[in-house]
Design a protein around this motif. Structure first.
Motif, PDB file in Angstrom:
ATOM      1  N   THR A 173       0.902  -1.098  -0.327  1.00 56.14           N
ATOM      2  CA  THR A 173       0.045  -0.267   0.029  1.00 56.14           C
ATOM      3  C   THR A 173       0.746   1.290   0.159  1.00 56.14           C
ATOM      4  OG1 THR A 173      -0.280   0.228   2.592  1.00 56.14           O
ATOM      5  CG2 THR A 173      -1.680  -1.319   1.405  1.00 56.14           C
ATOM      6  N   LYS A 174       0.442   2.415  -0.232  1.00 55.41           N
ATOM      7  CA  LYS A 174       1.013   3.602   0.001  1.00 55.41           C
ATOM      8  C   LYS A 174       1.791   3.722   1.274  1.00 55.41           C
ATOM      9  CE  LYS A 174       0.174   8.713  -0.332  1.00 55.41           C
ATOM     10  NZ  LYS A 174      -0.992   9.838  -0.366  1.00 55.41           N
ATOM     11  N   LEU A 175       1.030   3.629   2.384  1.00 54.55           N
ATOM     12  CA  LEU A 175       1.582   3.663   3.451  1.00 54.55           C
ATOM     13  C   LEU A 175       2.735   2.832   3.715  1.00 54.55           C
ATOM     14  CD1 LEU A 175      -1.759   3.942   5.560  1.00 54.55           C
ATOM     15  CD2 LEU A 175      -0.012   5.722   5.336  1.00 54.55           C
ATOM     16  N   ASP A 176       2.700   1.643   3.330  1.00 53.58           N
ATOM     17  CA  ASP A 176       3.835   0.478   3.313  1.00 53.58           C
ATOM     18  C   ASP A 176       5.044   1.272   2.691  1.00 53.58           C
ATOM     19  OD1 ASP A 176       2.551  -1.370   4.633  1.00 53.58           O
ATOM     20  OD2 ASP A 176       1.535  -1.872   2.771  1.00 53.58           O
ATOM     21  N   GLY A 177       4.729   1.606   1.535  1.00 51.02           N
ATOM     22  CA  GLY A 177       5.641   2.402   0.664  1.00 51.02           C
ATOM     23  C   GLY A 177       6.359   3.497   1.409  1.00 51.02           C
ATOM     24  N   GLN A 178       5.638   4.349   2.113  1.00 48.74           N
ATOM     25  CA  GLN A 178       5.979   5.653   2.721  1.00 48.74           C
ATOM     26  C   GLN A 178       7.159   5.264   3.875  1.00 48.74           C
ATOM     27  OE1 GLN A 178       5.580   8.037   1.444  1.00 48.74           O
ATOM     28  NE2 GLN A 178       3.292   8.683   1.261  1.00 48.74           N
ATOM     29  N   VAL A 179       6.860   4.142   4.601  1.00 53.70           N
ATOM     30  CA  VAL A 179       7.749   3.679   5.825  1.00 53.70           C
ATOM     31  C   VAL A 179       8.948   3.091   5.231  1.00 53.70           C
ATOM     32  CG1 VAL A 179       7.999   2.161   7.622  1.00 53.70           C
ATOM     33  CG2 VAL A 179       5.981   2.987   7.270  1.00 53.70           C
ATOM     34  N   TRP A 180       8.957   2.301   4.006  1.00 58.17           N
ATOM     35  CA  TRP A 180      10.169   1.737   3.689  1.00 58.17           C
ATOM     36  C   TRP A 180      11.231   2.618   2.913  1.00 58.17           C
ATOM     37  CZ3 TRP A 180      12.207  -2.587   4.802  1.00 58.17           C
ATOM     38  CH2 TRP A 180      11.403  -3.806   5.430  1.00 58.17           C
ATOM     39  N   ILE A 181      10.291   3.675   2.027  1.00 61.02           N
ATOM     40  CA  ILE A 181      11.028   4.915   1.534  1.00 61.02           C
ATOM     41  C   ILE A 181      11.756   5.532   2.569  1.00 61.02           C
ATOM     42  CG2 ILE A 181      11.131   6.818   0.250  1.00 61.02           C
ATOM     43  CD1 ILE A 181       8.877   5.453  -1.324  1.00 61.02           C
ATOM     44  N   VAL A 239       8.678 -10.783  -3.045  1.00 63.66           N
ATOM     45  CA  VAL A 239       7.694 -10.083  -3.429  1.00 63.66           C
ATOM     46  C   VAL A 239       7.730  -8.472  -3.049  1.00 63.66           C
ATOM     47  CG1 VAL A 239       4.920  -9.939  -3.045  1.00 63.66           C
ATOM     48  CG2 VAL A 239       6.453 -12.114  -2.987  1.00 63.66           C
ATOM     49  N   LEU A 240       8.112  -8.090  -1.766  1.00 65.11           N
ATOM     50  CA  LEU A 240       8.262  -6.735  -1.582  1.00 65.11           C
ATOM     51  C   LEU A 240       9.464  -6.026  -2.375  1.00 65.11           C
ATOM     52  CD1 LEU A 240       7.420  -4.563   0.314  1.00 65.11           C
ATOM     53  CD2 LEU A 240       9.381  -5.350   1.774  1.00 65.11           C
ATOM     54  N   ILE A 241      10.464  -6.714  -2.771  1.00 67.21           N
ATOM     55  CA  ILE A 241      11.472  -5.930  -3.355  1.00 67.21           C
ATOM     56  C   ILE A 241      11.042  -5.976  -4.802  1.00 67.21           C
ATOM     57  CG2 ILE A 241      13.841  -6.313  -4.306  1.00 67.21           C
ATOM     58  CD1 ILE A 241      14.474  -7.461  -1.451  1.00 67.21           C
ATOM     59  N   ASP A 242      10.293  -6.668  -5.482  1.00 70.53           N
ATOM     60  CA  ASP A 242       9.646  -6.686  -6.776  1.00 70.53           C
ATOM     61  C   ASP A 242       9.012  -5.552  -6.749  1.00 70.53           C
ATOM     62  OD1 ASP A 242      10.866  -8.884  -7.711  1.00 70.53           O
ATOM     63  OD2 ASP A 242       9.175 -10.343  -7.314  1.00 70.53           O
ATOM     64  N   GLN A 243       8.206  -5.255  -5.768  1.00 72.94           N
ATOM     65  CA  GLN A 243       7.411  -3.721  -5.959  1.00 72.94           C
ATOM     66  C   GLN A 243       8.256  -2.411  -5.581  1.00 72.94           C
ATOM     67  OE1 GLN A 243       3.384  -4.467  -3.958  1.00 72.94           O
ATOM     68  NE2 GLN A 243       4.420  -6.280  -3.505  1.00 72.94           N
ATOM     69  N   LEU A 244       9.356  -2.683  -4.872  1.00 75.48           N
ATOM     70  CA  LEU A 244      10.089  -1.469  -4.511  1.00 75.48           C
ATOM     71  C   LEU A 244      11.665  -2.003  -4.837  1.00 75.48           C
ATOM     72  CD1 LEU A 244       9.459   1.383  -3.934  1.00 75.48           C
ATOM     73  CD2 LEU A 244       9.999   0.786  -1.346  1.00 75.48           C
TER      74      LEU A 244
END
Length: 459
Positions: A263-271, A306-311
């Motif tokens: 999700t967008k929120l997951d992405g915010q934390v990882w970035i 799976v996560l790294i494929d998305q980011l």
């Protein structure tokens, strides 16, 4: 052009609005001048979203930078935060305070969300972040205050963002308590907006004052706080065997095929983690002691293929963590500098210490007891602010069904806030939705509720 997005403010109007922004004393929050500014911020908020969606946001960014209004807005954000913490609870405890309408107070409660919404849109730009200058320290502290409670509550298993309100008229004797519960539910959404703002700040490490980096890393230890958010994921929960996630101000059921989708929120934390941990400046200053190292290494369990494929950039973090696991803790290099500290919150609290009760009484008498004519005038003005064409343009693309999570095309005709893919889903969801449907919620989506509240006769 007929196909162009609706405009809230013309260029000349936008410049006049930005130029007019100013700070308010705590006792003046909610007065006529303050209401005018809240209207300005809401218009800027909507215009910023519309401009961003059309790829043309340079004008508003330049205006906020050229007129040096970001520090003004940060001070306004912290002022209303203090009002909600110090003044609002006193208003809720006053047994003899039974306002004809809670609409004017609701606008103050909502003001914090309005500003952080605006920041979430404009802080994407480097020049906005730089224009904050020393007040960026105050904003960093603010984001920490917002994120720490949701991380702690999620770790304890407390459900986030739930609105435990009764479908009663907001002009009843218990309206202040209901408004208090509504404000508490709003805090969760504000915290998630603050997360987005922090992500943008973390991406400008090289442009920030030296004290800002020290404050993020060592004073508040943001890397470990972000690890907690990854670990406990406050915006995701299991309910009756169904995975639900929080997005765009509401919880929705995640379809089985989207369960591993970021999700967008997951992405915010990882970035944000990526920005901090992979920055050479942060690596030089962060204290990789045994505790911090052990916390950071928890991230390896979440860095799946799976996560790294998305980011894809997270593969660099994966390498960094593998290297960190093999090295011994090293003390950070200390620079001999005169460190700056945030001053806005401490100054406001010091100026008003011991005056909270007096300020609340002043506002009850002079600000939050408007006549029926004044209430109707306010409702009319706000209805003009939130014109329906603009509101439609702000609705996210491809809304999801509140019950099953499928792509939705039908909206609740009463509150216009919930979406459904078919009539059957709406009927099944009604028992759960009907309470929220009767309440005044987000001003962007429920301006019609404001009008109903204002038009009620005085008893």
């Amino acid at each position: 052009m007929e196909d162009s997005l609706p405009t809230v403010l013309l260029p000349g109007e936008a410049e006049a609005v930005v130029q007019a922004l100013r700070g308010f004393q705590l006792q003046d929050v909610g007065d006529q001048g303050w209401h005018r500014q809240h209207e300005y911020i809401e218009k800027l908020n909507m215009q910023a979203i519309l401009s961003a969606s059309s790829g043309y946001e340079q004008l508003l960014t330049e205006l906020l930078v050229n007129y040096a209004k970001i520090p003004t807005l940060i001070e306004e954000l912290i002022t209303v935060e203090i009002w909600k913490q110090k003044i609002f609870p006193i208003l809720c405890r006053l047994e003899d305070f039974k306002p004809k309408s809670t609409f004017p107070i609701y606008l103050v409660v909502r003001h914090e969300a309005s500003i952080i919404n605006l920041f979430e849109t404009v802080f994407f730009h480097k020049e906005i972040c730089e224009s904050a200058e020393d007040t960026i320290l105050d904003l960093i502290d603010y984001t920490h205050r917002k994120l720490t409670p949701i991380a702690a509550q999620s770790a304890s298993g407390k459900i986030q963002g739930e609105q435990k309100l009764q479908p009663e008229n907001l002009a009843t004797p218990s309206s202040m308590q209901e408004l208090k519960q509504q404000a508490e539910a709003m805090e969760f959404d504000i915290a998630l907006k603050a997360l987005s703002v922090f992500r943008f700040i973390s991406g400008q490490v090289d442009s920030l004052p030296v004290s800002a980096v020290t404050r993020m890393l060592n004073t508040h230890n943001f890397p470990c706080l972000l690890v907690e958010l990854v670990e406990h994921c406050p915006w995701s929960r299991l309910e009756e065997g169904k995975l639900k996630k929080f997005e765009n101000g509401t919880w929705y059921v995640v379809p089985d095929e989207d369960r591993v989708k970021m999700t967008k929120l997951d992405g915010q934390v990882w970035i944000a983690l990526y920005n901090l941990l992979l920055s050479s400046e942060c690596q030089r200053k962060y204290n990789f002691n045994n505790f911090n190292k052990s916390q950071l290494l928890k991230l390896r369990a979440f860095l799946t293929d799976v996560l790294i494929d998305q980011l894809p950039n997270l593969v660099e973090m994966q390498r960094f963590l593998s290297h960190l696991a093999m090295t011994d803790p090293v003390q950070p290099k200390k620079d001999l500098i005169l460190e700056q500290v945030p001053v806005i919150r401490d100054r406001i609290i010091k100026e008003n210490s011991g005056k909270w009760q007096a300020i609340a009484k002043h506002q009850v008498i002079n600000i939050f007891s408007p006549s029926q004519e004044e209430l109707k005038s306010q409702a009319c003005r706000w209805a003009q602010t939130y014109n329906l064409d603009v509101m439609e343009a702000l609705v996210p693309d491809k809304p999801k069904c509140a019950l099953c999570g499928s792509e939705a095309t039908k909206r609740c005709s009463r509150c216009r806030n919930e979406w459904y893919c078919r009539r059957e889903c709406q009927v099944q969801h009604w028992q759960k939705h009907k309470k929220a449907c009767n309440l005044m919620a987000d001003a962007l989506k429920k301006i019609q509720e404001f009008g109903k509240i204002q038009s009620q006769p005085v008893n």
